[in-house]
Design a protein around this motif. Structure first.
Motif, PDB file in Angstrom:
ATOM      1  N   GLU A 188       0.806  -1.226   0.000  1.00 47.09           N
ATOM      2  CA  GLU A 188       0.000   0.000   0.000  1.00 47.09           C
ATOM      3  C   GLU A 188       0.836   1.272   0.000  1.00 47.09           C
ATOM      4  O   GLU A 188       0.340   2.348  -0.333  1.00 47.09           O
ATOM      5  N   THR A 189       2.107   1.174   0.392  1.00 48.02           N
ATOM      6  CA  THR A 189       2.952   2.359   0.477  1.00 48.02           C
ATOM      7  C   THR A 189       4.315   2.091  -0.148  1.00 48.02           C
ATOM      8  O   THR A 189       4.710   0.936  -0.351  1.00 48.02           O
ATOM      9  N   LYS A 190       5.017   3.178  -0.434  1.00 48.84           N
ATOM     10  CA  LYS A 190       6.383   3.074  -0.961  1.00 48.84           C
ATOM     11  C   LYS A 190       7.281   2.338   0.030  1.00 48.84           C
ATOM     12  O   LYS A 190       8.135   1.546  -0.366  1.00 48.84           O
ATOM     13  N   GLU A 191       7.072   2.592   1.328  1.00 44.86           N
ATOM     14  CA  GLU A 191       7.905   1.957   2.354  1.00 44.86           C
ATOM     15  C   GLU A 191       7.695   0.444   2.373  1.00 44.86           C
ATOM     16  O   GLU A 191       8.652  -0.329   2.466  1.00 44.86           O
ATOM     17  N   LYS A 192       6.429   0.012   2.251  1.00 44.11           N
ATOM     18  CA  LYS A 192       6.156  -1.421   2.235  1.00 44.11           C
ATOM     19  C   LYS A 192       6.748  -2.068   0.983  1.00 44.11           C
ATOM     20  O   LYS A 192       7.253  -3.190   1.028  1.00 44.11           O
ATOM     21  N   ARG A 193       6.680  -1.337  -0.135  1.00 46.67           N
ATOM     22  CA  ARG A 193       7.269  -1.866  -1.367  1.00 46.67           C
ATOM     23  C   ARG A 193       8.778  -2.015  -1.210  1.00 46.67           C
ATOM     24  O   ARG A 193       9.358  -3.010  -1.647  1.00 46.67           O
ATOM     25  N   ARG A 194       9.420  -1.027  -0.576  1.00 46.21           N
ATOM     26  CA  ARG A 194      10.865  -1.103  -0.374  1.00 46.21           C
ATOM     27  C   ARG A 194      11.235  -2.299   0.515  1.00 46.21           C
ATOM     28  O   ARG A 194      12.204  -3.019   0.237  1.00 46.21           O
ATOM     29  N   ILE A 195      10.458  -2.515   1.575  1.00 43.57           N
ATOM     30  CA  ILE A 195      10.729  -3.639   2.473  1.00 43.57           C
ATOM     31  C   ILE A 195      10.616  -4.965   1.725  1.00 43.57           C
ATOM     32  O   ILE A 195      11.471  -5.849   1.857  1.00 43.57           O
ATOM     33  N   LEU A 196       9.557  -5.106   0.913  1.00 42.37           N
ATOM     34  CA  LEU A 196       9.366  -6.342   0.152  1.00 42.37           C
ATOM     35  C   LEU A 196      10.470  -6.533  -0.881  1.00 42.37           C
ATOM     36  O   LEU A 196      11.012  -7.642  -1.033  1.00 42.37           O
ATOM     37  N   LEU A 197      10.827  -5.467  -1.589  1.00 46.67           N
ATOM     38  CA  LEU A 197      11.899  -5.564  -2.590  1.00 46.67           C
ATOM     39  C   LEU A 197      13.221  -5.946  -1.937  1.00 46.67           C
ATOM     40  O   LEU A 197      13.944  -6.813  -2.439  1.00 46.67           O
ATOM     41  N   ALA A 198      13.533  -5.290  -0.829  1.00 51.19           N
ATOM     42  CA  ALA A 198      14.795  -5.583  -0.141  1.00 51.19           C
ATOM     43  C   ALA A 198      14.825  -7.026   0.340  1.00 51.19           C
ATOM     44  O   ALA A 198      15.849  -7.718   0.213  1.00 51.19           O
ATOM     45  N   GLY A 199      13.692  -7.492   0.889  1.00 51.86           N
ATOM     46  CA  GLY A 199      13.638  -8.876   1.342  1.00 51.86           C
ATOM     47  C   GLY A 199      13.821  -9.862   0.211  1.00 51.86           C
ATOM     48  O   GLY A 199      14.520 -10.871   0.351  1.00 51.86           O
ATOM     49  N   LYS A 200      13.201  -9.570  -0.939  1.00 48.27           N
ATOM     50  CA  LYS A 200      13.340 -10.462  -2.088  1.00 48.27           C
ATOM     51  C   LYS A 200      14.761 -10.438  -2.624  1.00 48.27           C
ATOM     52  O   LYS A 200      15.313 -11.488  -2.983  1.00 48.27           O
ATOM     53  N   VAL A 201      15.376  -9.249  -2.699  1.00 46.21           N
ATOM     54  CA  VAL A 201      16.765  -9.167  -3.160  1.00 46.21           C
ATOM     55  C   VAL A 201      17.669  -9.986  -2.240  1.00 46.21           C
ATOM     56  O   VAL A 201      18.542 -10.724  -2.716  1.00 46.21           O
ATOM     57  N   GLU A 202      17.454  -9.865  -0.935  1.00 45.85           N
ATOM     58  CA  GLU A 202      18.272 -10.650   0.003  1.00 45.85           C
ATOM     59  C   GLU A 202      18.091 -12.143  -0.241  1.00 45.85           C
ATOM     60  O   GLU A 202      19.066 -12.908  -0.237  1.00 45.85           O
ATOM     61  N   ASP A 203      16.834 -12.575  -0.426  1.00 46.01           N
ATOM     62  CA  ASP A 203      16.587 -13.988  -0.679  1.00 46.01           C
ATOM     63  C   ASP A 203      17.259 -14.451  -1.971  1.00 46.01           C
ATOM     64  O   ASP A 203      17.834 -15.540  -2.029  1.00 46.01           O
ATOM     65  N   MET A 204      17.205 -13.604  -2.999  1.00 43.17           N
ATOM     66  CA  MET A 204      17.819 -13.982  -4.274  1.00 43.17           C
ATOM     67  C   MET A 204      19.342 -13.995  -4.171  1.00 43.17           C
ATOM     68  O   MET A 204      20.002 -14.853  -4.774  1.00 43.17           O
ATOM     69  N   ILE A 205      19.900 -13.075  -3.414  1.00 44.65           N
ATOM     70  CA  ILE A 205      21.351 -13.101  -3.191  1.00 44.65           C
ATOM     71  C   ILE A 205      21.741 -14.368  -2.437  1.00 44.65           C
ATOM     72  O   ILE A 205      22.747 -15.015  -2.751  1.00 44.65           O
ATOM     73  N   ASN A 206      20.913 -14.741  -1.444  1.00 43.24           N
ATOM     74  CA  ASN A 206      21.195 -15.979  -0.713  1.00 43.24           C
ATOM     75  C   ASN A 206      21.057 -17.202  -1.610  1.00 43.24           C
ATOM     76  O   ASN A 206      21.758 -18.205  -1.432  1.00 43.24           O
TER      77      ASN A 206
END
Length: 606
Positions: A444-462
């Motif tokens: 719903e917000t830019k902040e929530k999108r950033r959190i989700l993107l960062a989490g996915k990037v971390e998972d993909m890096i892992n």
């Protein structure tokens, strides 16, 4: 030798806490009702008799069999595999629920030894298949379409022909396999039995590793230092296990004239060495634009001058750290699966409703998570260690993807359902991607999108960077072990060489981190397994791009790919989507997707 596979991807009460809800446990009665079940004993008796009968009927005679009789021979062998697999699935799953239970360990070992003894007379089967004349075999396939269905199995078996030993030596190695398995059990039981003191409380390894994602940096540091302390105290055992396993592999590889330590894995994965090398090189070349760049961003978010290893998986300061209940996790994944195609949701639903998932963290339970296919006339089982973290939701999506794949591939039968590891990660990573995209679209917000993107990037890096670093560690470890016994310090040095390269300049490394190779189960159970994760992630990123572009009939083609199991080569499976993993540029597509997510995160900082 028949083994229980250990496809671990990365162990309170079984009912879970009030916060997480009622966590499911396995119901193994679909396999056998108990360890003294009459059906289990009946299957053991049948297996002993059928193995002896099979050898008496066919040993020395395969070359003379007409196509219809060769088909009967193959089908009898398949039935033996099914009964053997059912027994070992039950014994193995029961053991992994409580690896510290001596009775369960003994039961699994006894089953393993019985099956090894029963199946030793069958070693001739693959040896004689490899001696069949290729032209005659092609004629048999042409005459019998049902036999021709097994051609991919014959092709994979015959790929080992250049590395086949004498019949006597093959039987010897078959029997000796239980000794190598004992080292794997020593590793499992040592890991499961470790205890860690964090701030005056005792935890097992899964609970302690979980603290590395705690919002409290002091708690993360305490957990990391305690992990290092306990690993160091047990390093002689871990060093001995790795030295012995690597040396055993080196001896067998040398006798088989395997050119590299990785050759056996590539053959079993039905993938060309140059494809894996292209993947590895593409990922290593991308370290600066992926992990190095992302961790520099994370360092700033955390407000640190330098990151430590205990900060790698730290939650972001703006991240919601509340736990996700089991019910919410289930609903999130099921919503994503159903949104893609209701057929996927229909296949996934029984996992939740019929005791096919064991989710709780329990003392003595094996760490990590996996989906075990069991046998094609039963169903898969999924193991989790669910702690309510957002990443645990993705792990559920991942393992459930495996389960869906295994259900769909089961129609191929025992010999054709098993997918090479490189393609085995396709449905699991795709399931994660579907779940992530569903959550991202709902942000719903830019902040929530950033959190989700960062989490996915971390998972993909892992999944990509970390697993290729693991692969490089194994390559260096096995190459060094071919030259000499390795001291713990030498193994430590190999570990640190790949960690520093993959993580980048944002990190300092605490004293003791050099021992963190010790707990990774893949290195012991499945050497060189780890590149399959990076392969799967890159493949799925490319697949998802095709889906996102609105490829007509994508869902049907996707289900056809999963139903194929191990009956097709990766080139044939990907062709309907216009993809080719043998093209070196193929891997850049998936890596660019990760890089573009980091681009978006950087743009949010402006």
């Amino acid at each position: 030798m028949l083994k229980f596979p250990f496809p671990v991807r990365d162990a309170n009460t079984s009912s879970g806490s009030k916060e997480l809800g009622n966590l499911p446990e396995w119901d193994l009665t679909d396999l056998y009702s108990s360890d003294d079940s009459p059906k289990l004993q009946s299957d053991l008796d049948w297996l002993e008799q059928e193995c002896a009968s099979f050898a008496a009927n066919y040993q020395g005679n395969l070359a003379a069999l007409p196509p219809d009789e060769l088909l009967t021979c193959v089908q009898r062998n398949e039935k033996i595999s099914q009964i053997s697999g059912r027994i070992m699935s039950y014994a193995g799953l029961r053991y992994y629920q409580l690896t510290t239970d001596a009775e369960r360990a003994q039961f699994m070992a006894n089953c393993q030894e019985k099956l090894t003894n029963f199946t030793t007379p069958l070693v001739f089967f693959t040896l004689e298949l490899n001696r069949l004349d290729g032209t005659k075999l092609a004629e048999c396939f042409a005459e019998n379409s049902e036999l021709a269905r097994y051609e991919p199995v014959f092709r994979r078996i015959r790929s080992m022909k250049p590395h086949q030993l004498s019949d006597e030596l093959e039987k010897f190695l078959h029997d000796l396999g239980v000794v190598g398995d004992a080292w794997e059990r020593l590793f499992d039981e040592t890991i499961a039995g470790l205890t860690f003191d964090v701030d005056g409380n005792e935890y097992n390894i899964e609970g302690t590793l979980n603290f590395l994602t705690d919002p409290n940096r002091a708690k993360r540091e305490a957990a990391a230092r305690e992990l290092a302390r306990v690993f160091k105290d047990n390093l002689k055992i871990f060093s001995r296990v790795h030295n012995t396993a690597a040396k055993e592999k080196e001896v067998i590889d040398r006798w088989r004239n395997m050119p590299t330590a990785q050759t056996g894995r590539h053959l079993s994965n039905d993938v060309e060495p140059e494809v894996v090398e292209a993947l590895r090189n593409a990922v290593v070349a991308a370290y600066p634009k992926l992990s190095h760049r992302y961790y520099e961003l994370k360092r700033k978010w955390l407000g640190l001058d330098r990151m430590q290893v205990w900060d790698r998986n730290a939650p972001l300061p703006m991240e919601d750290t509340s736990s996700v209940s089991w019910e919410d996790a289930r609903d999130t994944v099921m919503e994503a699966y159903n949104a893609f195609d209701t057929r996927m949701g229909d296949i996934a639903r029984p996992f939740f409703d019929q005791g096919w998932i064991d989710a709780g963290v329990k003392p003595g339970k094996a760490p990590g998570a996996f989906a075990h296919p069991t046998v094609t006339n039963v169903h898969p089982y999924v193991m989790l260690n669910y702690l309510g973290k957002p990443r645990d939701v993705m792990t559920l999506a991942h393992e459930l993807g495996h389960g869906v794949h295994q259900v769909l591939a089961a129609e191929q039968g025992e010999m054709l359902s098993s997918t090479p590891l490189t393609l085995a990660e396709t449905a699991s990573v795709f399931g994660e991607m579907l779940t992530f995209r569903t959550m991202l679209d709902a942000a719903e917000t830019k902040e929530k999108r950033r959190i989700l993107l960062a989490g996915k990037v971390e998972d993909m890096i892992n999944t990509v960077v970390r697993q290729i670093a693991f692969y490089d560690f194994e390559c260096k470890l096995h190459a060094a072990r071919r030259e000499s016994e390795l001291t713990p310090d030498e193994i430590n040095a190999i570990w640190m060489s790949v960690q520093a390269e993959s993580l980048g300049e944002a990190f300092d490394f605490m004293e003791g981190y050099e021992t963190f190779w010790a707990y990774v189960p893949h290195f012991v159970h499945s050497p060189f397994y780890v590149y399959a994760y990076a392969f799967g992630d890159g493949l799925v990123n490319a697949l998802y791009a095709v889906y996102a572009d609105g490829d007509k009939g994508f869902e049907d083609k996707y289900f056809d790919m999963l139903k194929a199991g191990g009956s097709k080569h990766h080139k044939e499976l990907l062709a309907p989507f216009g993809l080719d993993a043998s093209d070196p540029k193929f891997w850049d597509k998936g890596l660019n997707m990760i890089s573009e997510m980091i681009d978006e995160l950087e743009a949010m900082e402006v």
